[in-house]
Design a protein around this motif. Sequence first.
Motif, mmCIF file in Angstrom:
data_model
loop_
_atom_site.group_PDB
_atom_site.id
_atom_site.type_symbol
_atom_site.label_atom_id
_atom_site.label_comp_id
_atom_site.label_asym_id
_atom_site.label_seq_id
_atom_site.Cartn_x
_atom_site.Cartn_y
_atom_site.Cartn_z
ATOM 1 N N GLY A 1 -8.876 -1.360 4.394
ATOM 2 C CA GLY A 1 -8.468 -1.304 2.994
ATOM 3 C C GLY A 1 -8.684 0.021 2.294
ATOM 4 N N LEU A 2 -9.162 1.042 3.013
ATOM 5 C CA LEU A 2 -9.374 2.344 2.391
ATOM 6 C C LEU A 2 -8.025 3.053 2.216
ATOM 7 C CD1 LEU A 2 -11.862 3.995 1.468
ATOM 8 C CD2 LEU A 2 -11.740 5.206 3.663
ATOM 9 N N LYS A 3 -7.704 3.427 0.987
ATOM 10 C CA LYS A 3 -6.421 4.045 0.693
ATOM 11 C C LYS A 3 -6.527 5.568 0.749
ATOM 12 C CE LYS A 3 -4.793 0.294 -2.302
ATOM 13 N NZ LYS A 3 -4.331 -0.073 -3.674
ATOM 14 N N PRO A 4 -5.542 6.221 1.350
ATOM 15 C CA PRO A 4 -5.563 7.695 1.391
ATOM 16 C C PRO A 4 -5.362 8.294 0.012
ATOM 17 C CG PRO A 4 -3.491 6.862 2.246
ATOM 18 C CD PRO A 4 -4.357 5.667 2.037
ATOM 19 N N THR A 5 -5.868 9.499 -0.183
ATOM 20 C CA THR A 5 -5.781 10.259 -1.441
ATOM 21 C C THR A 5 -6.021 9.358 -2.650
ATOM 22 O OG1 THR A 5 -3.358 10.023 -1.491
ATOM 23 C CG2 THR A 5 -4.256 12.002 -0.459
#
Length: 769
Positions: free
Chosen positions: A575-579
Amino acid sequence: MDRTNRTERYEVVVCGGGLAGFCAAVAAARQGARTCLVQDRPVFGGNSSSEVRVTPHGAAAFHAYAKETGIISELMIEERAANHETIFENGWTNSVWDMTMYDLAMRTPNLTFHLNTSILDVRMNGTRRIGSVVCLVANAEVELELFAEVFVDCTGDGIVADRAGCEWRMGSEAREEFDEPHAPAQASGDVMGSSIHFKTKDTGAPAPFVAPDWAAKLDDPDFFYKQGRNPNDVRGGYWWIEIGVPWHTINGNEDIRHELTKYALGVWDWIKNKDPNTMELAKNHALDWIGQVPGKRESRRIMGQYLMTEHDPLNKTVFEDEIAYGGWFLDLHTPGGLLAPTSEPASAEGYVETTSYMVKSYCGPYGIPLRSTISKDVDNLMMAGRNISVTHAALGTVRVMGTTAIVGQAVGTSAAIALRRGIPIADVPSRAIREVKQTLLRDGCFLPNSANEDEADLARGALVTASSQEACTGSGVQIGDTAERKLFPEDEHLRQRKGQWLAIAEEATLNRVSVCLSNLSDIAQTVEAVILPMQHIWDYRTELGEPPLATTVLTIAPGAHQWIDWDVGLNRETGLKPTSYVRLDLLANPHVAWHLGEIVVPGHACAYEMGEGKMRRDWNGPTRSFRVDPPQRSFGPEQVLSGVTRPHRYTNLWRSDSGEKLPQWLELSWSDRQEIGHVELTFPGHLLWEYRGYAPFYRDPQCPKDYRIEAWTEDSWVQVLAVAGNYHRHRRHRLEKSVLTEKLRVVIEATNGDPSAAIYEVRCYRPSK
């Protein structure tokens, strides 16, 4: 000799030269409108001038990286670079600030101004249109009649709108009208009061003071220490020297001035001769200056196309016609001021930032709609300043000068665009709002819900590379037991939940986070930790309505300054979103301290929980100690094309590797050759703190000092522009000769102290026609 009559004609006439009016006039003139600014005092600046000396406040007092930019930022940066004077709360302002504004007015093409000139009357052209305003130049026996297509009322008291027959409100709305949390049960004509300030000087030797017989006799410590009037700085200031009711804030202005003078002298007599807490501190201080122009907070509010209520800032209403933003708290002073049983509520509570009152009053950053600046009754009248279309409760946050300045710039810009496009100002919110927003962004302003979408900006179609980029590893800890810094400062104790924003790189991998903690007890302690996804840097929620990305319980053995590791194992699949931003929160345990970082990591703010599931910006430390593994490449060159010129939903900043020496460069390249005549740059600096956070002669270390622009021509780099000694964050360069090129470089040779080169935005445009 008879009074001289003169007539002048303009496209825009701005009435009132406080920060709102000044910025409105400069903006309109810069947009090509022939503009006249009328000010009834000998200096610009209104309440911020050397006559009144109120420190300009704004959103940055409560929100990291929320400083107002645009014209007001130009002024503040220039004044800080030139002024020897230290800023404190109020009373400090000298004439360097006045002259900074005067100089900008003199250097602005299309701008004419008249100082010492009061509005006498308004002459209508029909029932819904102002034809002219009639003015009197003081001490000159000159009567001016100023004609214009658009008028802007920035008089504070709404003089022009009143004379033109506009509907206005004054006083407090009843709770039942809009169900505002801060509204009283019954409507009243009560308004916030006016203030005057004083300033003292340390003479180096005992300086006696004898108050005149007519000064206020203040002998009760409770009047000060139990009613929210803390005389905590013998240098002067004191916004709470405030009086309004029972006098009328407009018609009784001279009575208010006299009463304020009596009380100012009485307050200094208390500090100097009676208060055991201050007498010794004030022994060598002499009264140096006392204001004689009341700084007014509230009077008429002109009704516009939209009436903002306090629900708008509290709920962060998103407006299609958003043209400015605010972020001061809902700061409603007690009517009567010094004559009331207690002072302004937050002050009366001792500025305890976790009370129920402060929780319900904390707001922003929030947008402000253009419609609140357009009169509903007169077709060619706009407003900027404390007289715009808001309720009394909403005025508590909208009225501060940093906010009114950017509203003023938006109003001046809108007026000029309406004239250029030949449309009524009433139609700008529906027919020209995109142009207004994009113009404001290009001119250095910030809007929470807009980004650069300028089709003419050639940089938006470029590929961006750089000589290097900084990878964020975190911030270590400053350890030391000095007079300035205790070993375990109070603001480091986990008496409430604290949070630290972390910028996640494009790779979206976070294996480990670490924090530096001290266990202040003799037994092992535990602290709950959580990582939450954040919408932006001002997302203060503790409960998101969705599961956190990670949770754990940290165990801390007795001892100081321990780095505690947490293997979080986050990535795209988890669930970690980029930028994007996440926030690392540590929950309360008063036996544990989470130490502040030794450096400020750009775009990495921290906060603490004030109550009811709401965080607020941590004033004393913009970055807490943390480490991340792997290092986050969150300052890539592509960030200069994000369309946003400050940390918001991400860092939006290119920053070179601090371990590599300057010069460092940022390069834009295109598949086809471009003709470039203008290059516009936004640099870091003057965003994190509010005005008084900056020292005399300040030049922000992050801001590039010496730089050059190079173009690739005939297989080599050719310098097309060079700048030395810069300290401004927003620079617009018209090249002496346009260039045909496929590549352009900005080479930063030196900063004002920071080891890294850094840029928020680069724009490129074709030559002007």
